[in-house]
Scaffold this motif. Structure first.
Motif, PDB file in Angstrom:
ATOM      1  N   VAL A 175       8.373  18.480  -7.063  1.00 19.41           N
ATOM      2  CA  VAL A 175       7.712  17.505  -6.200  1.00 19.41           C
ATOM      3  C   VAL A 175       8.657  17.135  -5.060  1.00 19.41           C
ATOM      4  O   VAL A 175       9.869  16.984  -5.271  1.00 19.41           O
ATOM      5  CB  VAL A 175       7.329  16.256  -7.012  1.00 19.41           C
ATOM      6  N   LEU A 176       8.131  17.005  -3.861  1.00 17.10           N
ATOM      7  CA  LEU A 176       8.926  16.609  -2.704  1.00 17.10           C
ATOM      8  C   LEU A 176       8.563  15.204  -2.261  1.00 17.10           C
ATOM      9  O   LEU A 176       7.394  14.901  -2.013  1.00 17.10           O
ATOM     10  CB  LEU A 176       8.706  17.580  -1.542  1.00 17.10           C
ATOM     11  N   VAL A 177       9.589  14.347  -2.144  1.00 19.28           N
ATOM     12  CA  VAL A 177       9.454  13.031  -1.526  1.00 19.28           C
ATOM     13  C   VAL A 177      10.149  13.137  -0.173  1.00 19.28           C
ATOM     14  O   VAL A 177      11.379  13.130  -0.090  1.00 19.28           O
ATOM     15  CB  VAL A 177      10.094  11.932  -2.395  1.00 19.28           C
ATOM     16  N   ALA A 178       9.371  13.269   0.884  1.00 22.02           N
ATOM     17  CA  ALA A 178       9.923  13.497   2.216  1.00 22.02           C
ATOM     18  C   ALA A 178      10.578  12.222   2.746  1.00 22.02           C
ATOM     19  O   ALA A 178      10.237  11.101   2.337  1.00 22.02           O
ATOM     20  CB  ALA A 178       8.816  13.960   3.157  1.00 22.02           C
ATOM     21  N   PRO A 179      11.541  12.366   3.681  1.00 23.14           N
ATOM     22  CA  PRO A 179      12.133  11.175   4.285  1.00 23.14           C
ATOM     23  C   PRO A 179      11.122  10.470   5.174  1.00 23.14           C
ATOM     24  O   PRO A 179      10.077  11.025   5.521  1.00 23.14           O
ATOM     25  CB  PRO A 179      13.296  11.745   5.099  1.00 23.14           C
ATOM     26  N   GLY A 180      11.439   9.243   5.534  1.00 21.94           N
ATOM     27  CA  GLY A 180      10.559   8.498   6.424  1.00 21.94           C
ATOM     28  C   GLY A 180      10.146   7.174   5.832  1.00 21.94           C
ATOM     29  O   GLY A 180      10.637   6.749   4.765  1.00 21.94           O
ATOM     30  N   VAL A 181       9.243   6.507   6.509  1.00 17.87           N
ATOM     31  CA  VAL A 181       8.793   5.180   6.102  1.00 17.87           C
ATOM     32  C   VAL A 181       8.242   5.228   4.675  1.00 17.87           C
ATOM     33  O   VAL A 181       7.460   6.118   4.328  1.00 17.87           O
ATOM     34  CB  VAL A 181       7.720   4.657   7.072  1.00 17.87           C
ATOM     35  N   GLY A 182       8.660   4.270   3.837  1.00 11.02           N
ATOM     36  CA  GLY A 182       8.144   4.176   2.485  1.00 11.02           C
ATOM     37  C   GLY A 182       8.736   5.164   1.513  1.00 11.02           C
ATOM     38  O   GLY A 182       8.182   5.377   0.430  1.00 11.02           O
ATOM     39  N   VAL A 183       9.896   5.758   1.855  1.00 11.37           N
ATOM     40  CA  VAL A 183      10.475   6.780   0.975  1.00 11.37           C
ATOM     41  C   VAL A 183      10.755   6.225  -0.414  1.00 11.37           C
ATOM     42  O   VAL A 183      10.519   6.900  -1.424  1.00 11.37           O
ATOM     43  CB  VAL A 183      11.745   7.397   1.608  1.00 11.37           C
ATOM     44  N   ALA A 184      11.240   4.993  -0.514  1.00  9.04           N
ATOM     45  CA  ALA A 184      11.562   4.426  -1.823  1.00  9.04           C
ATOM     46  C   ALA A 184      10.298   4.210  -2.657  1.00  9.04           C
ATOM     47  O   ALA A 184      10.288   4.470  -3.866  1.00  9.04           O
ATOM     48  CB  ALA A 184      12.334   3.117  -1.667  1.00  9.04           C
ATOM     49  N   ASP A 185       9.228   3.744  -2.027  1.00 10.73           N
ATOM     50  CA  ASP A 185       7.974   3.533  -2.757  1.00 10.73           C
ATOM     51  C   ASP A 185       7.408   4.853  -3.255  1.00 10.73           C
ATOM     52  O   ASP A 185       6.917   4.949  -4.388  1.00 10.73           O
ATOM     53  CB  ASP A 185       6.948   2.841  -1.853  1.00 10.73           C
ATOM     54  N   ARG A 186       7.496   5.890  -2.418  1.00  6.16           N
ATOM     55  CA  ARG A 186       6.999   7.196  -2.834  1.00  6.16           C
ATOM     56  C   ARG A 186       7.872   7.799  -3.935  1.00  6.16           C
ATOM     57  O   ARG A 186       7.377   8.491  -4.832  1.00  6.16           O
ATOM     58  CB  ARG A 186       6.909   8.124  -1.620  1.00  6.16           C
ATOM     59  N   LEU A 187       9.159   7.526  -3.880  1.00  8.74           N
ATOM     60  CA  LEU A 187      10.057   7.984  -4.944  1.00  8.74           C
ATOM     61  C   LEU A 187       9.713   7.313  -6.271  1.00  8.74           C
ATOM     62  O   LEU A 187       9.698   7.965  -7.323  1.00  8.74           O
ATOM     63  CB  LEU A 187      11.508   7.686  -4.560  1.00  8.74           C
ATOM     64  N   ALA A 188       9.409   6.026  -6.216  1.00  8.57           N
ATOM     65  CA  ALA A 188       9.042   5.310  -7.444  1.00  8.57           C
ATOM     66  C   ALA A 188       7.822   5.944  -8.097  1.00  8.57           C
ATOM     67  O   ALA A 188       7.762   6.093  -9.328  1.00  8.57           O
ATOM     68  CB  ALA A 188       8.773   3.840  -7.128  1.00  8.57           C
ATOM     69  N   LYS A 189       6.844   6.352  -7.296  1.00  8.38           N
ATOM     70  CA  LYS A 189       5.638   6.984  -7.841  1.00  8.38           C
ATOM     71  C   LYS A 189       5.958   8.345  -8.451  1.00  8.38           C
ATOM     72  O   LYS A 189       5.358   8.742  -9.458  1.00  8.38           O
ATOM     73  CB  LYS A 189       4.584   7.123  -6.742  1.00  8.38           C
ATOM     74  N   ALA A 190       6.900   9.070  -7.849  1.00 10.13           N
ATOM     75  CA  ALA A 190       7.244  10.395  -8.363  1.00 10.13           C
ATOM     76  C   ALA A 190       8.026  10.312  -9.667  1.00 10.13           C
ATOM     77  O   ALA A 190       7.845  11.131 -10.575  1.00 10.13           O
ATOM     78  CB  ALA A 190       8.052  11.160  -7.316  1.00 10.13           C
ATOM     79  N   VAL A 191       8.893   9.321  -9.779  1.00  8.65           N
ATOM     80  CA  VAL A 191       9.739   9.192 -10.979  1.00  8.65           C
ATOM     81  C   VAL A 191       8.977   8.563 -12.137  1.00  8.65           C
ATOM     82  O   VAL A 191       9.192   8.907 -13.309  1.00  8.65           O
ATOM     83  CB  VAL A 191      11.007   8.387 -10.631  1.00  8.65           C
ATOM     84  N   ARG A 192       8.099   7.604 -11.816  1.00 11.81           N
ATOM     85  CA  ARG A 192       7.245   6.957 -12.821  1.00 11.81           C
ATOM     86  C   ARG A 192       8.049   6.299 -13.952  1.00 11.81           C
ATOM     87  O   ARG A 192       7.663   6.341 -15.110  1.00 11.81           O
ATOM     88  CB  ARG A 192       6.238   7.957 -13.417  1.00 11.81           C
ATOM     89  N   GLY A 193       9.185   5.716 -13.600  1.00 16.41           N
ATOM     90  CA  GLY A 193       9.954   4.963 -14.580  1.00 16.41           C
ATOM     91  C   GLY A 193      10.721   5.787 -15.588  1.00 16.41           C
ATOM     92  O   GLY A 193      11.339   5.235 -16.507  1.00 16.41           O
ATOM     93  N   ARG A 194      10.712   7.106 -15.440  1.00 21.24           N
ATOM     94  CA  ARG A 194      11.408   7.962 -16.392  1.00 21.24           C
ATOM     95  C   ARG A 194      12.928   7.870 -16.196  1.00 21.24           C
ATOM     96  O   ARG A 194      13.410   7.514 -15.116  1.00 21.24           O
ATOM     97  CB  ARG A 194      10.953   9.414 -16.217  1.00 21.24           C
ATOM     98  N   PRO A 195      13.726   8.178 -17.234  1.00 19.27           N
ATOM     99  CA  PRO A 195      15.182   8.230 -17.054  1.00 19.27           C
ATOM    100  C   PRO A 195      15.541   9.238 -15.964  1.00 19.27           C
ATOM    101  O   PRO A 195      14.842  10.249 -15.776  1.00 19.27           O
ATOM    102  CB  PRO A 195      15.696   8.689 -18.423  1.00 19.27           C
TER     103      PRO A 195
END
Length: 266
Positions: A175-195
């Motif tokens: 999965v790619l979380v591209a740079p730019g506005v909202g990168v941290a929010d999009r990263l949170a969705k990709a990780v989904r709280g996993r270790p």
């Protein structure tokens, strides 16, 4: 539960184009050690770079990479958190296969301007570092192990992506979380709280913040990085490694460590 943090500096060869990272990584390791309040263990001996094909480079650094793999394995076996300052991304060929052996539930979060998921079959440059993540994913045999599932790798900030890499990303893995506005929010969705186990190549940052081999516009700012670190700090952080630091730019090694505090010293 507090997990002891152990800081390691890797100084050996790793398919280097030049010697700058081998010289600078000591300063980054020292900055990490100061913040952690712990001694730093050094692995590998610097040797002058002599750029060559990935096969040549892999054999040249194999012994040192095995030592680094053993180091991360020992730290995780002791129930500690490995924090590593490494010269080049190719060191991940050794470190990342250790992670799923201890934490099969952990997601590798790969911060980098490049995806580094080329393989020997499609590399256009023959550069070992360009295959640093695909080896642990088991897409080619480096002799250092694999075992990282495709759905447990997340790319963050990648923007200089080769066609073969883009095809793999378009197919859904990683999965790619591209740079730019909202990168941290999009990263949170990709990780989904996993270790998470975090790999950071300093060229993921906006050029000029740190000295790196590659300067790719459109990178993360320090506030972007801190926001991502806060998101990831909400998960269990099982380890962190920082690569491709060649010296300070408009920001310092201490600035980098400060931005990463939520994941380095959770």
């Amino acid at each position: 539960m507090d997990i002891p943090t152990v800081v390691t500096t890797y100084q050996g060869p790793a398919g280097d184009h030049d010697d700058r990272a081998m010289d600078a990584v000591v300063r980054l390791g020292e900055a990490l050690g100061r913040w952690a309040g712990t001694d730093v263990v050094e692995v590998g001996m610097p040797s002058p770079s002599d750029p060559g094909d990935w096969r040549v480079e892999l054999e040249r650094c194999r012994t040192s990479l095995h030592l680094m793999a053993d180091r991360v394995d020992a730290v995780m076996s002791a129930g500690q958190r490995p924090i590593s300052a490494i010269t080049r991304c190719a060191v991940a060929l050794a470190t990342l296969p250790v992670v799923p052996r201890h934490r099969p539930d952990a997601v590798v979060v790969w911060f980098d301007a490049h995806a580094d998921i080329n393989t020997p079959a499609d590399t256009g440059t023959g550069y070992l570092g360009g295959m640093a993540l695909s080896g642990p994913l088991g897409w080619w045999d480096s002799g250092l192990g694999g075992g990282l599932p495709e759905d447990q790798a997340v790319l963050v900030g990648c923007r200089d992506i080769d066609p073969a890499e883009q095809a793999r990303i378009a197919a859904g893995s990683p999965v790619l979380v591209a740079p730019g506005v909202g990168v941290a929010d999009r990263l949170a969705k990709a990780v989904r709280g996993r270790p998470v186990y975090i790999h950071l190549d300093c060229d993921v940052m906006e050029p000029g913040l740190f000295s790196t081999d590659y300067r790719v516009p459109g990178g993360l700012t320090l506030p972007d990085l801190e926001a991502c670190a806060r998101v990831l700090g909400g998960s269990e952080v099982v380890g962190v490694e920082i690569a491709e630091y060649e010296g300070d730019g408009s920001a310092t090694a201490e600035d980098l460590v400060e931005s990463l505090r939520p994941v380095l010293f959770a």
